[in-house]
Design an enzyme around this catalytic site. Structure first.
Site, PDB file in Angstrom:
ATOM      1  N   SER A 171       0.537  -1.112  -0.020  1.00  0.00           N
ATOM      2  CA  SER A 171      -0.060  -0.007  -0.163  1.00  0.00           C
ATOM      3  C   SER A 171       0.913   1.319  -0.295  1.00  0.00           C
ATOM      4  O   SER A 171       1.888   1.126  -0.822  1.00  0.00           O
ATOM      5  CB  SER A 171      -1.431   0.011   1.305  1.00  0.00           C
ATOM      6  OG  SER A 171      -1.807   0.748   1.065  1.00  0.00           O
ATOM      7  N   THR A 172       0.782   1.976   1.027  1.00  0.00           N
ATOM      8  CA  THR A 172       1.794   4.000   1.172  1.00  0.00           C
ATOM      9  C   THR A 172       2.977   2.839   0.890  1.00  0.00           C
ATOM     10  O   THR A 172       3.390   2.228   1.811  1.00  0.00           O
ATOM     11  CB  THR A 172       1.252   4.344   2.134  1.00  0.00           C
ATOM     12  OG1 THR A 172      -0.164   4.105   2.338  1.00  0.00           O
ATOM     13  CG2 THR A 172       1.989   5.705   2.299  1.00  0.00           C
ATOM     14  N   HIS A 197      -2.509  -0.507  -3.317  1.00  0.00           N
ATOM     15  CA  HIS A 197      -3.694  -0.015  -3.699  1.00  0.00           C
ATOM     16  C   HIS A 197      -3.319   0.877  -3.891  1.00  0.00           C
ATOM     17  O   HIS A 197      -2.535   1.859  -3.677  1.00  0.00           O
ATOM     18  CB  HIS A 197      -4.038   0.227  -1.611  1.00  0.00           C
ATOM     19  CG  HIS A 197      -4.239  -1.036  -0.705  1.00  0.00           C
ATOM     20  ND1 HIS A 197      -4.476  -1.023   0.442  1.00  0.00           N
ATOM     21  CD2 HIS A 197      -4.533  -1.873  -1.228  1.00  0.00           C
ATOM     22  CE1 HIS A 197      -4.292  -2.067   1.057  1.00  0.00           C
ATOM     23  NE2 HIS A 197      -4.780  -2.975   0.214  1.00  0.00           N
ATOM     24  N   MET A 290      -0.278   0.903   5.305  1.00  0.00           N
ATOM     25  CA  MET A 290      -1.034   1.392   6.287  1.00  0.00           C
ATOM     26  C   MET A 290      -2.656   0.161   6.176  1.00  0.00           C
ATOM     27  O   MET A 290      -2.510   0.418   5.480  1.00  0.00           O
ATOM     28  CB  MET A 290      -1.485   2.902   6.417  1.00  0.00           C
ATOM     29  CG  MET A 290      -2.466   3.056   7.671  1.00  0.00           C
ATOM     30  SD  MET A 290      -1.748   3.753   8.973  1.00  0.00           S
ATOM     31  CE  MET A 290      -1.206   5.475   8.776  1.00  0.00           C
ATOM     32  N   ASP A 293      -4.841  -5.115   5.878  1.00  0.00           N
ATOM     33  CA  ASP A 293      -4.917  -5.412   4.567  1.00  0.00           C
ATOM     34  C   ASP A 293      -4.178  -6.222   4.253  1.00  0.00           C
ATOM     35  O   ASP A 293      -3.070  -5.976   4.177  1.00  0.00           O
ATOM     36  CB  ASP A 293      -5.576  -4.787   3.353  1.00  0.00           C
ATOM     37  CG  ASP A 293      -6.207  -5.508   2.244  1.00  0.00           C
ATOM     38  OD1 ASP A 293      -6.441  -6.188   2.886  1.00  0.00           O
ATOM     39  OD2 ASP A 293      -5.991  -5.436   1.022  1.00  0.00           O
TER      40      ASP A 293
END
Length: 358
Positions: A171-172, A197, A290, A293
């Site tokens: 993600s991030t 993401h 973050m 997931d």
């Protein structure tokens, strides 16, 4: 006791965007706008005066291009930056370049109804600013076609059967982390499936950029296509990607079922499918990001016999997802980002040698 607020400086040549961003940020109890600027030269002076915790930055502005300003900023006065990008092909390429230069994340500007569209993004924008404020800054990347070659000793032995798969969730901070993992992989690497993401409209540019930098072929996944060695398949924004079987073959499955853990694509969806259809033939990797997931899906992969890795805290932009996976007992190996590819190749070599002895 008053809470220390996150100080935000908003940089955008649109007065409307500056106004709406100020409204959104000031509506949050834990953040405040300490200044706005119509171009990078004004922003440069305001940074000295306001000392912001986070900068929101447009990508196309007068007097100095946003990317040029970001590059100078990350060299001379590194700070967390959230880019604001239009959803166009060029906008997505610029946003990806900004992440490469060190930006933490980006927000997509709505094409129509800008004020109402941005207000609808209030929680998203606030969440990205909070994440940026707590993120670990990293040096700007120096992405080169091909990247660093894998150690020759890791490539001399057969790596695998065609059943082997590498499954990645991020993600991030993940766009650059994924690049670092993929670049050293050899052309005959096992197939790689990736859930990052990222919104619709950006994943195609992301895949094309990686394809130009890696030895393996990188592409957006297509529904029903065979999953083949030497390829990496990225979940398209707005779609869940999962692994399926068609006879003896692995195939990619795409759907638009409801978000899982607030995400589509969801890492848990991909990991769960790998646990079901690949079992011990999969290697699961959870990278920076973050939230949680992927943590439970990685645990299910490990219970199904997969080898699992998590990026370590020191090399993560945001340690949330790896931390959750480690806490669940889902991880066999915690690795610095720079070591992930080597450890994967070592595991594959060991697996291949054992298979040959049998």
């Amino acid at each position: 006791m008053s809470v220390k607020k996150i100080k935000v400086l908003c940089v955008d040549d649109s007065a409307l965007i500056r106004s709406v961003m100020t409204e959104i940020i000031n509506s949050q109890a834990d953040m405040t706008v300490v200044g706005t600027a119509a171009d990078p030269l004004v922003a440069r002076d305001l940074i000295k005066v306001t000392n912001p915790d986070v900068l929101t930055l447009d990508v196309e502005m007068p007097r100095m291009d946003g990317l040029e300003f970001l590059e100078k900023l990350m060299r001379l006065r590194p700070m967390p930056v959230v880019m604001v990008s239009s959803l166009t092909e060029r906008g997505s390429e610029i946003a990806l370049r900004a992440l490469e230069l060190g930006a933490i994340d980006f927000v997509t500007k709505p094409r129509l109804g800008v004020r109402d569209g941005l207000l609808n993004y209030t929680e998203l924008i606030a969440g990205k600013i909070r994440t940026a404020a707590s993120a670990r800054l990293r040096p700007a990347a120096t992405a080169r076609p091909g990247g660093d070659a894998p150690q020759e000793s890791l490539l001399r032995s057969p790596l695998l059967s065609t059943e082997k798969l590498i499954i990645i969730g991020a993600s991030t901070g993940g766009t650059e982390a994924i690049r670092e993992v993929l670049q050293p992989l050899p052309p005959d690497s096992p197939a790689v499936m990736i859930a990052q993401h990222m919104p619709a409209g950006f994943t195609r540019s992301f895949a094309q950029r990686l394809d130009g930098l890696c030895r393996i072929t990188v592409k957006e996944a297509e529904h029903g296509e065979r999953v083949l060695p030497g390829y990496a398949y990225i979940a398209p924004g707005g779609f869940h990607l999962s692994l399926a079987r068609s006879g003896a073959n692995y195939v990619a499955h795409l759907d638009q079922e409801p978000p899982v853990n607030r995400h589509r694509p969801s890492i848990d969806v991909l990991f769960d499918s790998a646990a079901k259809h690949a079992g011990k033939n999969a290697i699961g990797i959870i990278l920076t990001g973050m939230g949680k997931d992927g943590a439970e899906g990685l645990l299910r992969m490990r219970r199904a016999g997969a080898h699992t890795l998590a990026q370590d805290e020191a090399s993560c932009v945001v340690f949330g997802m790896p931390r959750e996976a480690i806490a669940l007992g889902a991880v066999d190996d915690v690795s610095p980002l720079a070591e992930v590819s080597r450890r994967v190749l070592t595991h594959l070599r060991t697996f291949g040698e054992r298979a040959n002895r049998v």
